[in-house]
Motif scaffolding. Sequence first.
Motif, PDB file in Angstrom:
ATOM      1  N   ARG A 141     -14.312 -34.928  48.312  1.00 42.81           N
ATOM      2  CA  ARG A 141     -14.790 -35.575  46.893  1.00 42.81           C
ATOM      3  C   ARG A 141     -13.467 -35.866  46.136  1.00 42.81           C
ATOM      4  NH1 ARG A 141     -18.863 -36.875  46.696  1.00 42.81           N
ATOM      5  NH2 ARG A 141     -20.411 -34.902  46.671  1.00 42.81           N
ATOM      6  N   SER A 142     -13.391 -36.766  45.499  1.00 43.32           N
ATOM      7  CA  SER A 142     -12.437 -36.980  44.685  1.00 43.32           C
ATOM      8  C   SER A 142     -13.115 -37.554  43.433  1.00 43.32           C
ATOM      9  CB  SER A 142     -11.295 -38.276  45.146  1.00 43.32           C
ATOM     10  OG  SER A 142     -10.859 -38.858  43.855  1.00 43.32           O
ATOM     11  N   VAL A 143     -12.527 -36.979  42.349  1.00 45.39           N
ATOM     12  CA  VAL A 143     -13.040 -37.330  40.719  1.00 45.39           C
ATOM     13  C   VAL A 143     -11.680 -37.736  39.965  1.00 45.39           C
ATOM     14  CG1 VAL A 143     -14.128 -36.660  38.818  1.00 45.39           C
ATOM     15  CG2 VAL A 143     -15.028 -35.755  40.666  1.00 45.39           C
ATOM     16  N   ARG A 144     -11.569 -39.095  40.007  1.00 46.06           N
ATOM     17  CA  ARG A 144     -10.287 -39.507  39.267  1.00 46.06           C
ATOM     18  C   ARG A 144     -10.507 -39.993  37.903  1.00 46.06           C
ATOM     19  NH1 ARG A 144      -8.435 -42.530  43.316  1.00 46.06           N
ATOM     20  NH2 ARG A 144     -10.012 -44.376  42.909  1.00 46.06           N
ATOM     21  N   ILE A 145      -9.731 -39.410  36.852  1.00 40.81           N
ATOM     22  CA  ILE A 145      -9.928 -39.819  35.592  1.00 40.81           C
ATOM     23  C   ILE A 145      -8.762 -40.639  35.149  1.00 40.81           C
ATOM     24  CG2 ILE A 145     -10.336 -38.635  33.213  1.00 40.81           C
ATOM     25  CD1 ILE A 145     -11.208 -36.239  34.757  1.00 40.81           C
ATOM     26  N   THR A 146      -9.018 -41.900  34.578  1.00 44.19           N
ATOM     27  CA  THR A 146      -7.921 -42.678  34.119  1.00 44.19           C
ATOM     28  C   THR A 146      -7.978 -42.800  32.554  1.00 44.19           C
ATOM     29  OG1 THR A 146      -8.151 -44.098  36.333  1.00 44.19           O
ATOM     30  CG2 THR A 146      -7.024 -44.947  34.423  1.00 44.19           C
TER      31      THR A 146
END
Length: 173
Positions: A141-146
């Motif tokens: 699981r990847s949670v990427r915050i830009t």
Amino acid sequence: MARTLTRKFTNRFPGDGGQWRGYYKDLADAGLTPDVKTGISHAPAPADVAALLGSDGDVLQRARIMGETGGTTYQLATSYFTPAVVAAIPRLAEQDTGPGGMYALMEEHHSLRQDEHLSTPVATAEEAHALGLREGDRVIRSVRITRSETDGTVLEVTVAAMNPDLNVIEFAN
């Protein structure tokens, strides 16, 4: 233990006319042809994503099934954008976001920084089915915050589930 990868965004990859990055570039490098199906909707984000976005109303959601031509699905990914970001960059709500995709569009307005949180939870029933996993199998699981590098504003959050047998996450300096 939690690990967070922080990276400053850079220009698109040289040698391809600046059109490919990330998932598309990875498949092209492996000699495969990407097949991505994108669904676009406006609905409330999950609570944890809404908290990151600072939005409790409807947000733009770009839900993608990402595989290769031939049928293998490598990952599921949903990107969430606040109405303010979509108002400033309306093409984000279109099916085709153009060369370089959504990050290229955001780079036209902001210098980008990303934080990525990785974990390995048990797949949901939907994830297991779509990714060809068995009940009880885990996903990456990847949670990427830009964020805008200028003021730290969260511009976008992407939550992805990847089949761990088909994906490798590499970190390079």
